[in-house]
Design a protein around this motif. Structure first.
Motif, PDB file in Angstrom:
ATOM      1  N   GLY A  71      28.804   8.344   3.998  1.00 16.67           N
ATOM      2  CA  GLY A  71      29.218   9.348   2.983  1.00 16.67           C
ATOM      3  C   GLY A  71      28.213   9.881   2.057  1.00 16.67           C
ATOM      4  O   GLY A  71      28.428  10.692   1.182  1.00 16.67           O
ATOM      5  N   TRP A  72      27.091   9.300   2.167  1.00 20.49           N
ATOM      6  CA  TRP A  72      25.800   9.620   1.120  1.00 20.49           C
ATOM      7  C   TRP A  72      24.914  10.333   2.017  1.00 20.49           C
ATOM      8  O   TRP A  72      24.468   9.960   3.124  1.00 20.49           O
ATOM      9  CB  TRP A  72      25.342   8.365   0.788  1.00 20.49           C
ATOM     10  CG  TRP A  72      26.282   7.571  -0.392  1.00 20.49           C
ATOM     11  CD1 TRP A  72      27.395   6.675  -0.190  1.00 20.49           C
ATOM     12  CD2 TRP A  72      26.176   7.949  -1.902  1.00 20.49           C
ATOM     13  NE1 TRP A  72      27.994   6.502  -1.151  1.00 20.49           N
ATOM     14  CE2 TRP A  72      27.168   6.829  -2.268  1.00 20.49           C
ATOM     15  CE3 TRP A  72      25.507   8.586  -2.802  1.00 20.49           C
ATOM     16  CZ2 TRP A  72      27.487   6.802  -3.752  1.00 20.49           C
ATOM     17  CZ3 TRP A  72      25.784   8.316  -4.031  1.00 20.49           C
ATOM     18  CH2 TRP A  72      26.784   7.438  -4.604  1.00 20.49           C
ATOM     19  N   THR A  73      24.242  11.252   1.444  1.00 17.99           N
ATOM     20  CA  THR A  73      23.068  11.592   1.946  1.00 17.99           C
ATOM     21  C   THR A  73      21.831  11.237   1.340  1.00 17.99           C
ATOM     22  O   THR A  73      21.748  11.163   0.199  1.00 17.99           O
ATOM     23  CB  THR A  73      22.951  13.374   1.658  1.00 17.99           C
ATOM     24  OG1 THR A  73      24.324  13.988   2.139  1.00 17.99           O
ATOM     25  CG2 THR A  73      21.863  13.812   2.224  1.00 17.99           C
ATOM     26  N   VAL A  74      20.886  10.614   2.160  1.00 23.68           N
ATOM     27  CA  VAL A  74      19.704   9.802   1.759  1.00 23.68           C
ATOM     28  C   VAL A  74      18.625  10.448   2.203  1.00 23.68           C
ATOM     29  O   VAL A  74      18.270  10.766   3.437  1.00 23.68           O
ATOM     30  CB  VAL A  74      19.936   8.525   2.177  1.00 23.68           C
ATOM     31  CG1 VAL A  74      18.669   7.694   1.518  1.00 23.68           C
ATOM     32  CG2 VAL A  74      21.440   7.961   1.915  1.00 23.68           C
ATOM     33  N   PHE A  75      17.595  10.688   1.233  1.00 26.77           N
ATOM     34  CA  PHE A  75      16.041  11.177   1.528  1.00 26.77           C
ATOM     35  C   PHE A  75      15.225  10.124   0.840  1.00 26.77           C
ATOM     36  O   PHE A  75      15.562   9.494  -0.226  1.00 26.77           O
ATOM     37  CB  PHE A  75      15.851  12.669   0.612  1.00 26.77           C
ATOM     38  CG  PHE A  75      16.405  13.769   1.541  1.00 26.77           C
ATOM     39  CD1 PHE A  75      15.716  14.526   2.212  1.00 26.77           C
ATOM     40  CD2 PHE A  75      17.746  14.317   1.124  1.00 26.77           C
ATOM     41  CE1 PHE A  75      15.953  15.665   2.671  1.00 26.77           C
ATOM     42  CE2 PHE A  75      18.221  15.405   1.769  1.00 26.77           C
ATOM     43  CZ  PHE A  75      17.438  15.994   2.639  1.00 26.77           C
ATOM     44  N   LYS A  78       0.911  -1.215  -0.060  1.00 26.76           N
ATOM     45  CA  LYS A  78       0.124   0.039  -0.010  1.00 26.76           C
ATOM     46  C   LYS A  78       0.798   1.229   0.095  1.00 26.76           C
ATOM     47  O   LYS A  78       0.360   2.484   0.223  1.00 26.76           O
ATOM     48  CB  LYS A  78      -0.885  -0.057   1.327  1.00 26.76           C
ATOM     49  CG  LYS A  78      -2.008  -1.034   1.264  1.00 26.76           C
ATOM     50  CD  LYS A  78      -2.850  -1.210   2.254  1.00 26.76           C
ATOM     51  CE  LYS A  78      -3.896  -2.118   2.315  1.00 26.76           C
ATOM     52  NZ  LYS A  78      -5.013  -1.935   3.486  1.00 26.76           N
ATOM     53  N   SER A  79       2.196   1.014  -0.354  1.00 27.35           N
ATOM     54  CA  SER A  79       2.918   2.494  -0.169  1.00 27.35           C
ATOM     55  C   SER A  79       4.193   2.337  -1.280  1.00 27.35           C
ATOM     56  O   SER A  79       4.515   1.049  -1.730  1.00 27.35           O
ATOM     57  CB  SER A  79       3.501   2.789   1.155  1.00 27.35           C
ATOM     58  OG  SER A  79       4.408   1.468   1.516  1.00 27.35           O
ATOM     59  N   VAL A  80       4.544   3.376  -1.475  1.00 26.93           N
ATOM     60  CA  VAL A  80       5.770   3.333  -2.607  1.00 26.93           C
ATOM     61  C   VAL A  80       6.743   4.437  -1.916  1.00 26.93           C
ATOM     62  O   VAL A  80       6.482   5.108  -1.241  1.00 26.93           O
ATOM     63  CB  VAL A  80       5.501   3.837  -4.165  1.00 26.93           C
ATOM     64  CG1 VAL A  80       4.747   2.993  -4.968  1.00 26.93           C
ATOM     65  CG2 VAL A  80       4.541   5.344  -3.757  1.00 26.93           C
ATOM     66  N   CYS A  81       8.001   4.160  -2.287  1.00 29.01           N
ATOM     67  CA  CYS A  81       9.148   4.954  -1.674  1.00 29.01           C
ATOM     68  C   CYS A  81      10.208   5.377  -2.812  1.00 29.01           C
ATOM     69  O   CYS A  81      10.570   4.524  -3.372  1.00 29.01           O
ATOM     70  CB  CYS A  81       9.891   4.148  -0.441  1.00 29.01           C
ATOM     71  SG  CYS A  81      11.062   4.884   0.199  1.00 29.01           S
ATOM     72  N   VAL A  82      10.492   6.546  -2.766  1.00 25.49           N
ATOM     73  CA  VAL A  82      11.703   7.014  -3.491  1.00 25.49           C
ATOM     74  C   VAL A  82      12.624   7.312  -2.666  1.00 25.49           C
ATOM     75  O   VAL A  82      12.651   8.036  -1.989  1.00 25.49           O
ATOM     76  CB  VAL A  82      11.129   8.347  -4.459  1.00 25.49           C
ATOM     77  CG1 VAL A  82      12.396   8.924  -5.217  1.00 25.49           C
ATOM     78  CG2 VAL A  82       9.850   7.882  -5.318  1.00 25.49           C
ATOM     79  N   ARG A  83      13.778   6.715  -2.970  1.00 20.43           N
ATOM     80  CA  ARG A  83      15.048   6.858  -2.220  1.00 20.43           C
ATOM     81  C   ARG A  83      16.085   7.652  -3.185  1.00 20.43           C
ATOM     82  O   ARG A  83      16.358   7.284  -4.139  1.00 20.43           O
ATOM     83  CB  ARG A  83      15.736   5.783  -1.827  1.00 20.43           C
ATOM     84  CG  ARG A  83      16.966   6.075  -1.140  1.00 20.43           C
ATOM     85  CD  ARG A  83      17.451   4.608  -0.356  1.00 20.43           C
ATOM     86  NE  ARG A  83      16.560   4.009   0.536  1.00 20.43           N
ATOM     87  CZ  ARG A  83      15.845   2.891   0.271  1.00 20.43           C
ATOM     88  NH1 ARG A  83      15.629   2.182  -0.952  1.00 20.43           N
ATOM     89  NH2 ARG A  83      14.849   2.296   1.333  1.00 20.43           N
ATOM     90  N   VAL A  84      16.503   8.847  -2.774  1.00 19.91           N
ATOM     91  CA  VAL A  84      17.387   9.628  -3.474  1.00 19.91           C
ATOM     92  C   VAL A  84      18.633   9.802  -2.744  1.00 19.91           C
ATOM     93  O   VAL A  84      18.729  10.354  -1.431  1.00 19.91           O
ATOM     94  CB  VAL A  84      16.966  11.042  -3.853  1.00 19.91           C
ATOM     95  CG1 VAL A  84      17.760  12.022  -4.530  1.00 19.91           C
ATOM     96  CG2 VAL A  84      15.270  10.984  -4.301  1.00 19.91           C
ATOM     97  N   ARG A  85      19.799   9.380  -3.420  1.00 20.79           N
ATOM     98  CA  ARG A  85      21.258   9.444  -2.564  1.00 20.79           C
ATOM     99  C   ARG A  85      22.130  10.277  -3.622  1.00 20.79           C
ATOM    100  O   ARG A  85      22.082  10.466  -4.815  1.00 20.79           O
ATOM    101  CB  ARG A  85      21.958   8.141  -2.475  1.00 20.79           C
ATOM    102  CG  ARG A  85      20.982   7.053  -1.729  1.00 20.79           C
ATOM    103  CD  ARG A  85      21.784   5.951  -1.059  1.00 20.79           C
ATOM    104  NE  ARG A  85      22.656   5.331  -1.931  1.00 20.79           N
ATOM    105  CZ  ARG A  85      23.733   4.899  -1.993  1.00 20.79           C
ATOM    106  NH1 ARG A  85      24.093   4.666  -0.523  1.00 20.79           N
ATOM    107  NH2 ARG A  85      24.470   4.371  -2.741  1.00 20.79           N
TER     108      ARG A  85
END
Length: 455
Positions: free
Chosen positions: A439-443, A381-388
């Motif tokens: 070392g990565w910024t993850v949203f 029931k959900s989707v997730c976008v991960r931006v690194r």
């Protein structure tokens, strides 16, 4: 605010009466003991006198100097004998010039108590002793009185000292805790709502400190809510002003690009359509800004998530190529490349989702030179976008208020992007969060999918 005067201090106001009452009680007990000691000393004196009288009154041995000296040393008194005429015959007391009188007398600044008794055989005694005077040194009585008073007085004073020390220690801790609570309240009054140095002991002050912290938390939420409302109000005003200025310019720009595209070589199938699409997106943003400024809400447009994903990817890939950035797009295997007919892959408002994801990817492209964008489906029931991105990360000065309006570390930024992302997450029944990972910024931007019943 300066510290209170010593006499107005809580320590003095609590400890002063206690010490005063204890000291008065000790003095009363000492006086009573002194009086009781005096009574005991007089009773002892009377017993000694009666004993001496019973021994000497009807004695048959001569009461000469040798006998009197021995008896005086034995009874710790002085003895004086007088004849029938009242003249002194024998005396163990130095400095006595005349027969003493019964009661008190002073010799060489020393005070004595004198008691007489008659010898029953005075008329036939060979030593011609008619009366015997028993002289008691008053210093002995005073010493007895002092001994009777010193012990309770010393006990009372030592008790006062111990009690005062313990009370002062406990009051110092109490006053320290109250002072800490006072500083906490002052900090809250000054707007410092966050604090970890608060007394949470399981007593009345600890519970009061917990209540103060709870009050501070509620005030902090209220303060943030008020600031957010003010920021949103200002945002509406800015949005309205900017939108009116941009709407006509975007319309003219789109018409010019379309006219130019009609006159250009048909082999250019990427740059001009991308430019037109970007202008259309900008026009859609402006339309939304005008709705926000007028206090209205745009109608939701349910859209398949793959359509939104392809829209974001097609619009940002040329920009990344122009900026010479490496942007990697990863679509989870649970998604098909073609739109689905049911609602299991649709989100409540496609433009809102596209705007939020586009903003996150734009920020990543500005922060680093390598960007990874991944669309996943953590639940049904959900989707997730991960931006690194491999950029330096979030400025520590804005970490706590990262998603608030007008909070930014960019000199040219307005601080509206991430606040829009958060509002988009709330609108889509999702969430947005960030972290620093190796070392990565993850949203991570999560949105709820539509139920089949709502399709």
């Amino acid at each position: 605010m300066s510290d209170p005067a010593p006499l107005r201090s809580l320590r003095f106001r609590l400890l002063g009466p206690l010490i005063a009452v204890a000291l008065i009680a000790a003095i009363i007990v000492a006086l009573a003991s002194y009086r009781l000691g005096d009574r005991w000393a007089m009773d002892d004196l009377q017993e000694r006198f009666v004993g001496i009288k019973n021994t000497l009154a009807d004695s048959t041995f001569p009461l000469n100097a040798t006998v009197l000296d021995s008896l005086a040393e034995l009874t710790q008194t002085d003895l004086v004998t007088t004849g029938k005429t009242g003249r002194v015959k024998y005396s163990t007391l130095d400095g006595l010039d005349a027969a003493p009188q019964e009661g008190e007398m002073t010799i060489d600044e020393k005070r004595y108590l004198v008691y007489f008794f008659d010898t029953q055989r005075g008329k036939v005694r060979a030593d011609d002793v008619a009366r015997v005077a028993v002289v008691f040194d008053e210093r002995t009585l005073s010493a007895s009185r002092r001994r009777a008073a010193i012990l309770p007085l010393a006990t009372g004073l030592s008790t006062i000292l111990a009690l005062s020390s313990i009370t002062l220690f406990m009051q110092s801790r109490l006053v320290g805790r109250i002072s800490k609570l006072q500083r906490r309240v002052r900090g809250i009054a000054a707007g410092e709502f966050a604090c970890t140095d608060t007394d949470h002991a399981p007593d009345e002050l600890g519970r009061l400190g917990a209540d103060v912290d709870e009050m501070a938390g509620q005030l902090d939420q209220l303060w943030k809510r008020v600031n957010r409302q003010q920021s949103e109000k200002l945002l509406h005003q800015i949005a309205g002003g900017m939108a009116h200025q941009l709407r006509n310019s975007l319309t003219g720009a789109r018409m010019a690009v379309e006219l130019h595209a009609a006159q250009c070589d048909s082999s250019d199938k990427e740059s001009l359509p991308v430019a037109i699409h970007q202008i259309e997106l900008a026009e859609d943003y402006v339309r939304r800004l005008l709705l926000v400024a007028s206090g209205r809400q745009d109608e939701d447009r349910p859209t398949d998530v793959t359509v939104c994903w392809n829209d974001v990817r097609s619009s940002l890939t040329p920009i990344a190529r122009h900026l010479h950035l490496d942007v990697e797009w990863h679509l989870d295997e649970s998604f098909d490349s073609t739109p689905q007919s049911d609602a299991s892959h649709r989100i409540g408002d496609g433009p809102t989702w596209v705007a939020a994801v586009t903003n996150l990817v734009h920020n990543a492209m500005q922060a680093g030179d390598v960007v990874e964008v991944r669309l996943e489906r953590p639940t049904d029931k959900s989707v997730c976008v991960r931006v690194r991105d491999n950029g330096p990360g979030i400025d520590q000065n804005v970490v706590d208020e990262l998603f608030e309006p007008f909070v930014t570390s960019k000199p040219e930024g307005m601080g509206l992007g991430l606040s829009v992302v958060r509002r988009a997450a709330e609108h889509l029944n999702g969430d947005v969060a960030w972290r620093r990972e190796e070392g990565w910024t993850v949203f991570e931007f999560t949105a709820s999918l539509m139920d089949n019943d709502n399709s």
